[in-house]
Write an enzyme that holds these catalytic residues in place. Structure first.
Site, mmCIF file in Angstrom:
data_model
loop_
_atom_site.group_PDB
_atom_site.id
_atom_site.type_symbol
_atom_site.label_atom_id
_atom_site.label_comp_id
_atom_site.label_asym_id
_atom_site.label_seq_id
_atom_site.Cartn_x
_atom_site.Cartn_y
_atom_site.Cartn_z
ATOM 1 N N TYR A 84 0.413 -1.475 -0.112
ATOM 2 C CA TYR A 84 -0.087 0.289 0.124
ATOM 3 C C TYR A 84 0.968 1.180 0.030
ATOM 4 C CZ TYR A 84 -3.487 -3.366 0.833
ATOM 5 O OH TYR A 84 -3.992 -4.552 0.466
ATOM 6 N N SER A 85 2.372 0.730 0.043
ATOM 7 C CA SER A 85 2.827 1.993 0.019
ATOM 8 C C SER A 85 4.202 1.990 -0.721
ATOM 9 C CB SER A 85 2.847 2.733 1.640
ATOM 10 O OG SER A 85 4.093 1.051 2.277
ATOM 11 N N LYS A 135 7.248 8.156 2.920
ATOM 12 C CA LYS A 135 6.460 6.987 2.974
ATOM 13 C C LYS A 135 4.851 7.828 2.212
ATOM 14 C CE LYS A 135 3.639 3.435 5.120
ATOM 15 N NZ LYS A 135 3.797 2.078 6.391
ATOM 16 N N ALA A 158 16.686 5.783 8.572
ATOM 17 C CA ALA A 158 17.201 4.498 8.836
ATOM 18 C C ALA A 158 17.784 3.699 8.075
ATOM 19 C CB ALA A 158 15.921 3.130 9.125
ATOM 20 N N GLU A 163 16.878 -3.522 6.826
ATOM 21 C CA GLU A 163 15.559 -4.024 7.876
ATOM 22 C C GLU A 163 17.518 -5.296 8.294
ATOM 23 O OE1 GLU A 163 12.046 -4.925 4.993
ATOM 24 O OE2 GLU A 163 13.724 -6.047 5.530
ATOM 25 N N ASP A 209 2.357 -6.828 15.092
ATOM 26 C CA ASP A 209 3.469 -7.246 13.983
ATOM 27 C C ASP A 209 4.985 -7.026 13.697
ATOM 28 O OD1 ASP A 209 2.623 -6.574 10.448
ATOM 29 O OD2 ASP A 209 3.772 -9.624 12.093
ATOM 30 N N ASP A 226 6.349 0.337 10.402
ATOM 31 C CA ASP A 226 5.382 0.114 10.340
ATOM 32 C C ASP A 226 4.517 -0.286 11.559
ATOM 33 O OD1 ASP A 226 4.473 -2.549 8.128
ATOM 34 O OD2 ASP A 226 3.331 -1.474 8.816
#
Ligand SMILES: O=C(O)C[C@H](Cc1nc2cc(Cl)cc(Cl)c2[nH]1)c1ccc(Cl)cc1
Length: 324
Positions: A45-46, A63, A115, A119, A158, A176
């Site tokens: 969605y982004s 975002k 960042a 990840e 999540d 998120d």
């Protein structure tokens, strides 16, 4: 002279008119205030782009969400949850900070911390596994951020290595929050395992709370049994993350989601040979089916695995251990 108001920092600009009279205007940041660079990531969605504030030259991650898509996919609620949650979590180094939100005719924009380390999952995949020292450092930073989130009445729901980003100093930033749950006030005390009370009026909300489950490998048993998320649900995911950093794979992983869920509900996982004993003890106290029996945050901080960790500001000032 900028000040923050509802997560949308507004600035003021003074202009003088023909007669030389000064007029101060309050302006909200907009697309024009930024020059956009490379794409950092693409979600369903982004899209996240690197961007520089033209006035301050500061770098951000922006975002961008397509309004039509958000509305069509009925994700409006999630976008506003993400904004409201991030606006609550503004005082912690381990949480991605939201600076501005704005929109134009086509899109919505979240201006967030950049960042640049990517990840945690990518770093883990490169290393294969982390040693105890690195697992202790990254585990402590993630736990400290979870404790802060919970103290502000937010359950992430999540947590996983994809949602733990690394900044330029290789320190963690959790991101998120679109699927987070904000606990109803009064401000919850401490790290209790209070279940999320669903009152009849928030039927839709209740339903959403039930309908949403996180990512298969990290979802807690209570969420699979249609209970509500609680703080301990994040601690289950934390246990999965500690296991994964040391083992190089999550504890519950099967050929498909259904089989993964079965393993979770049957607590079907084993430790690889050589898994460090203190870490094993900690994981065994977190991967507990009944959320009420999972180790709460304060006890995790005092667990021998985290012996020697400097909690509080020191944890965020020290340099990250060399990944080897
Ligand atoms: O400016 C604000 O902070 C409030 C707005 C609220 C808001 N306006 C929206 C319009 C649309 Cl079409 C969809 C959503 Cl989810 C919308 N959310 C907003 C704008 C941008 C973002 Cl990222 C979130 C919320």
């Amino acid at each position: 002279d900028e000040w923050r108001e509802h997560g949308a920092a507004v600035g003021t600009r003074t202009e003088t008119d023909a007669s030389g009279k000064a007029h101060t205007k309050t302006v909200k940041k907009g697309v024009k205030d930024f020059s956009f660079g490379r794409t950092l990531g693409d979600g369903s969605y982004s899209t996240v782009l690197a961007a520089t504030d033209r006035q301050t030259m500061k770098e951000y991650a922006v975002k961008v969400l397509d309004k039509r898509h958000i509305i069509k996919e009925k994700k409006v609620k999630y976008v506003n949850i993400e904004r409201d949650t991030l606006n609550r979590l503004t005082e912690h180094p381990g949480i991605v900070r939201l600076y501005y939100t704005f929109q134009d005719e086509r899109s919505l924009y979240f201006v967030l911390d950049l960042a640049s380390g990517g990840e945690l999952l990518s770093t883990l995949k490169k290393m294969g596994t982390f040693d105890v020292e690195c697992t202790r450092f990254y585990g402590a930073q993630i736990l400290d951020s979870i404790a802060y989130m919970h103290s502000r009445g937010v359950i992430h729901r999540d947590l996983k290595p994809e949602n733990v980003l690394l900044d330029r100093d290789m320190h963690t930033k959790i991101t998120d929050f679109g699927t987070a749950k904000i606990l109803p006030d009064p401000k919850p005390q401490g790290a209790g395992n209070d279940m999320v009370p669903g009152n009849p009026t928030d039927g839709a909300d209740q339903d959403r709370a039930n309908s949403f489950v996180g990512t298969a490998e990290y979802v807690s048993p209570e969420l699979l049994q249609r209970a509500n998320a609680c703080k301990a649900s994040d601690l289950w995911a934390f246990g999965c993350i500690i296991y994964q950093l040391l083992a190089g794979r999550p504890p519950f992983k099967a050929a498909n989601e259904y089989l993964t869920f079965q393993k979770i509900l049957n607590l079907e996982y084993t430790f690889p040979d050589g898994f460090p004993p203190l870490a094993r003890d900690l994981v065994e106290r977190l991967l507990v089916l009944d959320p009420a029996n999972r180790l709460p945050v304060e006890h995790i901080r005092n667990h021998p695995f985290f012996e020697g960790v400097q909690w509080g500001k020191g944890l965020w000032r020290q340099s990250a251990p060399k990944l080897r």
